[in-house]
Design a protein around this motif. Structure first.
Motif, short mmCIF file in Angstrom:
data_model
loop_
_atom_site.label_atom_id
_atom_site.label_comp_id
_atom_site.label_asym_id
_atom_site.label_seq_id
_atom_site.Cartn_x
_atom_site.Cartn_y
_atom_site.Cartn_z
N UNK A 1 15.05 14.36 37.52
CA UNK A 1 14.51 14.03 36.20
C UNK A 1 15.21 12.81 35.59
N UNK A 2 16.24 12.31 36.25
CA UNK A 2 16.92 11.10 35.77
C UNK A 2 16.14 9.85 36.13
N UNK A 3 15.27 9.93 37.11
CA UNK A 3 14.58 8.76 37.64
C UNK A 3 13.11 8.79 37.28
N UNK A 4 12.61 7.62 36.92
CA UNK A 4 11.21 7.48 36.56
C UNK A 4 10.49 6.73 37.68
N UNK A 5 9.87 7.49 38.55
CA UNK A 5 9.15 6.89 39.68
C UNK A 5 7.67 7.23 39.55
N UNK A 6 6.84 6.35 40.05
CA UNK A 6 5.40 6.53 39.97
C UNK A 6 4.85 6.85 41.37
N UNK A 7 4.33 8.07 41.50
CA UNK A 7 3.68 8.49 42.75
C UNK A 7 4.61 8.34 43.96
N UNK A 8 5.90 8.57 43.76
CA UNK A 8 6.84 8.50 44.88
C UNK A 8 7.49 9.87 45.09
N UNK A 9 7.56 10.25 46.33
CA UNK A 9 8.30 11.43 46.71
C UNK A 9 9.67 10.97 47.20
N UNK A 10 10.73 11.47 46.59
CA UNK A 10 12.05 11.00 46.99
C UNK A 10 13.03 12.16 47.03
N UNK A 11 14.03 11.95 47.86
CA UNK A 11 15.09 12.95 48.01
C UNK A 11 16.42 12.21 48.04
N UNK A 12 17.36 12.65 47.19
CA UNK A 12 18.68 12.04 47.13
C UNK A 12 19.70 13.10 47.54
N UNK A 13 20.41 12.81 48.61
CA UNK A 13 21.41 13.76 49.12
C UNK A 13 22.80 13.16 48.99
N UNK A 14 23.74 13.96 48.54
CA UNK A 14 25.13 13.52 48.36
C UNK A 14 26.03 14.34 49.29
N UNK A 15 26.78 13.63 50.10
CA UNK A 15 27.73 14.26 51.02
C UNK A 15 29.13 13.77 50.65
N UNK A 16 29.84 14.61 49.91
CA UNK A 16 31.18 14.24 49.44
C UNK A 16 32.22 14.84 50.38
N UNK A 17 32.87 14.00 51.18
CA UNK A 17 33.78 14.47 52.22
C UNK A 17 35.26 14.32 51.85
N UNK A 18 35.54 13.76 50.70
CA UNK A 18 36.93 13.58 50.30
C UNK A 18 37.49 14.88 49.72
N UNK A 19 38.76 15.14 49.98
CA UNK A 19 39.40 16.34 49.44
C UNK A 19 39.77 16.19 47.98
N UNK A 20 39.95 14.97 47.53
CA UNK A 20 40.36 14.73 46.16
C UNK A 20 39.26 13.95 45.43
N UNK A 21 38.56 14.56 44.47
CA UNK A 21 37.45 13.89 43.79
C UNK A 21 37.89 13.00 42.61
N UNK A 22 39.17 13.00 42.27
CA UNK A 22 39.63 12.28 41.08
C UNK A 22 40.05 10.86 41.45
#
Length: 334
Positions: free
Chosen positions: A189-210
């Motif tokens: 819902x953050x993105x305004x796309x017209x007639x587009x099917x999209x998928x955003x995948x996040x792979x966070x592999x770090x042990x420290x997120x800060x």
């Protein structure tokens, strides 16, 4: 003759003397024999009233002597002329670029005002209409307003990146959670796309997120990179965001898409201001060629770097390297 010699600063000239009579015939000459009188002698003097003879004096000015005397003035003239032409060309290019920049700035401001004016006006209207709507219509009404507010947020983030060009980049450096920042990009819902099917995948592999940095600027950069991936793609968009530890002091964020890709001829110019490659005149895809330029400024201000790999028709991958704890100056300029 001596005056002539001194005026051209030549020590060696072949002098020629000819004596002609009143009929124009040559009576004598030095050196050698001349077939006719000189047409424009440097010096002539009557030798007698009765005989009518005249002495003509001239000199031979070989081309090699002219070149020896004039070579450096000629070279200097050519150099000055070339510099003058270069200055004119650069001046013309500067005027043309400034004119183009002015047109882009005007277009950017017009679009920004338009993007902000509509959702703000709608929110004001919502304040009056929402209490009067039936409950079943309120949910749909709020959903439309939320989408418009997201549009306004994207416009504000673009404006935030644009502000880095005026007086340098002012960073408010604090610790923040990079994993949560990247995960927020998955929200459709953050993105305004017209007639587009999209998928955003996040792979966070770090042990420290800060990490340390200016959250608002960096989030605007990530949002811009994902927005570009959505804009320059087909109807089925796949975006993969991967974060790994490059080393103990740096993290690496990769944003990969399956979009149109970038031709090799345009790849080296993608971080230049106002550059949109082959989409320069495409009004269907909104943009001004500013996002990647300002994204690089923000990343460099944090002591990081941004690189790109792309192949036409096969998508694009952006590599963002950020330090975990960088010593950042209060003000960064390009």
């Amino acid at each position: 003759m001596q005056t002539k010699l001194d005026s051209v600063q030549l020590k060696t000239l072949a002098l020629q003397f000819v004596i002609g009579d009143s009929t124009g015939q040559i009576k004598d000459s030095y050196p050698g024999h001349h077939g006719k009188l000189p047409s424009s002698p440097e010096y002539h003097e009557p030798l007698g009233f009765i005989s009518g003879d005249t002495l003509y004096a001239t000199y031979n000015y070989p081309a090699i002597l002219f070149i020896q005397v004039a070579i450096w003035p000629i070279i200097l003239t050519i150099i000055i002329s070339a510099l003058f032409i270069i200055c004119i060309v650069n001046f013309y290019r500067t005027i043309r670029n400034e004119k183009k920049s002015g047109e882009y700035r005007k277009s950017f401001i017009d679009n920004l005002v338009h993007d902000l004016k509509r959702p703000v006006g709608n929110q004001i209207k919502a304040c009056y209409l929402l209490p009067t709507l039936p409950p079943d219509e309120q949910e749909s009404f709020l959903e439309d307003n939320r989408k418009q507010l997201n549009e306004m947020l994207q416009s504000i983030n673009r404006m935030l990146l644009q502000s880095t060009d005026a007086h340098g980049l002012q960073l408010n450096v604090k610790e923040f959670n990079l994993k949560e920042t990247l995960e927020a990009l998955k929200q459709k819902d953050r993105w305004n796309t017209q007639n587009k099917q999209f998928d955003i995948d996040v792979d966070f592999r770090s042990d420290n997120p800060i990490i340390t940095g200016d959250y608002h600027f960096l989030f605007a950069v990530f949002q811009n990179l994902v927005d570009n991936a959505l804009k320059y793609s087909g109807d089925q968009v796949k975006i993969q965001i991967t974060c790994t530890d490059q080393d103990a002091q740096h993290v690496l964020i990769q944003i990969e898409d399956n979009g149109f890709g970038i031709p090799l001829k345009n790849l080296k110019h993608v971080f230049e201001r106002y550059n949109r490659g082959d989409h320069q005149g495409n009004k269907k895809i909104k943009g001004h060629g500013l996002g990647l330029h300002y994204a690089r400024i923000v990343i460099r201000a944090h002591g990081g770097k941004i690189d790109i790999q792309s192949e036409e028709g096969k998508g694009t991958t952006l590599f963002v390297t950020l330090p975990r704890k960088a010593k950042i100056k209060n003000k960064y300029k390009q």
